[in-house]
Design a protein around this motif. Sequence first.
Motif, PDB file in Angstrom:
ATOM      1  N   SER A  48      34.914  32.930  44.897  1.00 60.58           N
ATOM      2  CA  SER A  48      35.450  33.659  46.052  1.00 60.58           C
ATOM      3  C   SER A  48      34.340  34.025  47.020  1.00 60.58           C
TER       4      SER A  48
ATOM      5  N   ARG B  66      51.279  35.946  44.128  1.00 60.41           N
ATOM      6  CA  ARG B  66      50.458  36.073  45.333  1.00 60.41           C
ATOM      7  C   ARG B  66      50.633  37.386  46.101  1.00 60.41           C
TER       8      ARG B  66
ATOM      9  N   HIS C  99      49.797  41.287  46.841  1.00 59.41           N
ATOM     10  CA  HIS C  99      48.729  42.248  46.586  1.00 59.41           C
ATOM     11  C   HIS C  99      48.908  43.477  47.470  1.00 59.41           C
TER      12      HIS C  99
ATOM     13  N   PHE D  22      43.982  42.876  50.067  1.00 56.22           N
ATOM     14  CA  PHE D  22      43.544  41.485  50.129  1.00 56.22           C
ATOM     15  C   PHE D  22      42.530  41.342  51.260  1.00 56.22           C
TER      16      PHE D  22
ATOM     17  N   GLU E 122      42.166  35.216  48.713  1.00 57.84           N
ATOM     18  CA  GLU E 122      42.660  35.042  47.349  1.00 57.84           C
ATOM     19  C   GLU E 122      43.462  33.752  47.199  1.00 57.84           C
ATOM     20  N   ARG E 123      44.239  33.413  48.229  1.00 57.41           N
ATOM     21  CA  ARG E 123      45.048  32.188  48.146  1.00 57.41           C
ATOM     22  C   ARG E 123      44.196  30.929  48.180  1.00 57.41           C
TER      23      ARG E 123
ATOM     24  N   ALA F  52      42.428  30.388  44.936  1.00 59.80           N
ATOM     25  CA  ALA F  52      43.264  29.808  43.887  1.00 59.80           C
ATOM     26  C   ALA F  52      43.315  28.291  44.026  1.00 59.80           C
TER      27      ALA F  52
ATOM     28  N   ASN G 272      47.031  33.737  42.136  1.00 63.00           N
ATOM     29  CA  ASN G 272      45.852  34.460  42.640  1.00 63.00           C
ATOM     30  C   ASN G 272      45.191  35.282  41.540  1.00 63.00           C
TER      31      ASN G 272
END
Length: 866
Positions: A5, A86, A88, A91, A233-234, A237, A245
Amino acid sequence: MSMTSAEIREAFLSYFAERGHQRVPSASLIPNNDPTLLFVNAGMVPFKDVFLGDEQRDYSRATSAQRCIRAGGKHNDLENVGYTARHHTFFEMLGNFSFGDYFKREAIHYAWEFLTDILKLPADKLWVTVFTEDDEAYAIWANDIGVPEERIARIGEKDNFWAMGDTGPCGPCSEIFFDHGEDVWGGPPGTPDEDGDRYIEIWNLVFMQYNRQADGTLQPLPKPSVDTGMGLERIAAVMQHVHSNYEIDLFDALIKATAKEIGTDDLSNKSLRVIADHIRSCSFLITDGVQPSNEGRGYVLRRIIRRAVRHGNLLGAKGAFFHKLVPALTAQMGQAYPELVQKQQIIADALAREEDQFNKTLERGLAILNDALADLEGTVIPGDVVFKLYDTYGFPVDLTADIAREKELTLDHDGFESEMAAQRKRAQQASQFGVDYNARLKSSQRSTFTGYTETVGSSEVVELFAEGEAVQQLAAGQQGIVVLSSTPFYAESGGQAGDTGRLVLNDGVFVVEDTQYIGKAIAHHGRAETTVTIGASAHAEIDAQRRAAIKRNHSATHLVHAALRNILGEHVTQKGSLVTAERLRFDFSHFAALTNDEIVAIERQVNEQIIANHALSTALMPIEEAKQAGAMALFGEKYDDDVRVVRMGDYSMELCGGTHVQQTGDIGSFRLVSEAGIASGVRRIEAVTGLAALGYSQQQQQLLRNSAELLKAEPSQLPERVQQQLQRAKELERTIADLQQQLAAQAGGSLVENAQLIGGHKVIVAELDNVESKALRGMVDDLKNQLGSGVVVLAVGQGEKVSLIVGVTKDLTAKVKAGDVVNVAAAEVGGKGGGRPDMAQAGGSNPAAIPAALAAAQQRLEALLQ
């Protein structure tokens, strides 16, 4: 290709920085000067005024990794967190922005190049959507980029026309989707199966073309712009070849740390996802100055914390655990957000206090629930009881449902939802987060402020307003607003009140009653005593004496801030301030009321710095340089790239645009007038300086002398004399209590002798005289003991108040509930009560109806005991 990330975040920012974009650090989660939002919920929010043309920056391209929250207000994902792949509460949104620079073609090319050349995603795995009517974007994707037409979908307004809110900047958008492959269920965007997990949106390109007005009309923006957003986060992934995620490196580490802390091996449990998500949002909210409370942003934070703690309890957590996850979060995100590291202990302490408070709340909630179950008729817990537990005690509905299931009971969900709907309506009516972003005065002017060194100045009238509209002139006697090209008048900001004074025109005066900002223009609010026209010459004169008092109080707030941090600890941060000519008010984060010793120490330290007579120095410097030098940034302020730093010797250094004294000695003196809590974790100090401080000291001295005279003592003898009077009062209270007890015993003996029989059970129903209401509980217990088996109903009238009490011996509670009887009686005297099955009390406001109340109670007992 796989990337962490952190590597993706840095690759994105570097890519756009290399292409002429200003790299802008993430703004606070708390929107600045935006009443339409509870939290920053998208990457473009900090640039909202730039898109509208109301703010100018020295760059036309920007890129950022903006932290966002969606857990309150219109954009709320809280209930879905942990149950989807997905959603949150917190984010990071990666974004690139163009403010009237490039538009659709460049934005699309940048996105495609980053995804395919930098991240190396296969081009044939990418699908795109465009707004139904956006032929231009469609042509760019099809002809310039070469995306096959079967992988381009036209989507309607619901999904492909983006807006920040009901009003404000908006425009068509184009989304980019990644195809996870045939082994995952789901269809392409725009098809009936689009909700599956095969095609996942990873990037949204918004083409800002309009400003939506309150009536729904779309006004073209002065410069079409670009706002893009790609959830970190997406995309992580996708790059890490996982479908959720919660499987990426960031969450994997947090989930493992949570499991270890709680002591569970089930890493797939949804509760672990909830906790891992919530530690991020809670920690960053506290970092940005939010504290748990019962309203606004603090209430949202409290809900998130309690939801996390509840899920920890479901996993079998023993004791407080949530605050112990802060180091794990810091290890993952501290490098990108150093403020998280700096405030690590503050975050942990705040979470620990809230965990402890919630655990106590759970105990209280269980007691209330058990009382409600004891009086329950039937098998359904009423909706108002469930709502009271949820709203007043923070008792999770799912926990109430768990307990109900154990007792083979159910919840009145419809009743609960009805109560919730009523609460939402009340909240919407009281909230300010639904206002029209465009319903505000706007000015194209930029006034020059000369008031740091001047109290008078000559200038020209460049703009006029009356009744919310721009006008060419103000008539004599008319209220309005005057904007000058330059002015010594300070416009209210940073807690400092705006200046008052007058503008002397060619043939009259405009009386300035307040000074505020309209964008970058300094607006003089007041009353015209003569006709005022645009272009007129004006001689501005502020009320210099009032300004001097404001300066003393403003400089004192800086000393107070430093003293609080020195004495209470570095967790203290400013939460707001008000500086007027009369006083200063300073709000700050702290978890307990100040002790007398702390108040004395603060007052002494501030006065020591005043006596030291430090010279005040100011300097303009880049904001990052100022922060590195140790300058404190004040809560709620929006800073430019270059900031004004105010230093008072080596004692205080803060970013501040306000006006100040030349030396601390000019403050004269400082007295702390009051200290109180205004919200959970937030305290407020009020104080005075200069002659006002002297006046306060003299007033206190006079009160001391008057009190001493009343007690026929010297002021120095007051503590001893007051102690003597308190001791005497306690002795008299004991004597009175003994006499009342004797009277009550005599009355009780008579009541027992005259008890009546109803259905074979002894019953006392009586009105008492000369008995204090606080003595009733003890009296009822004594009467129940003397009866052995029976019911006691007593009433006492005192002035305009009525006290009712009902006691039932344990052997009769199956037949008679004390709360039932007391409420029948209370209805006659205009009251309501409650309590346990064996003891209940009520109040009322109609002493004349006591006979009717007792008659109603007796009638109820006859029905129950026969």
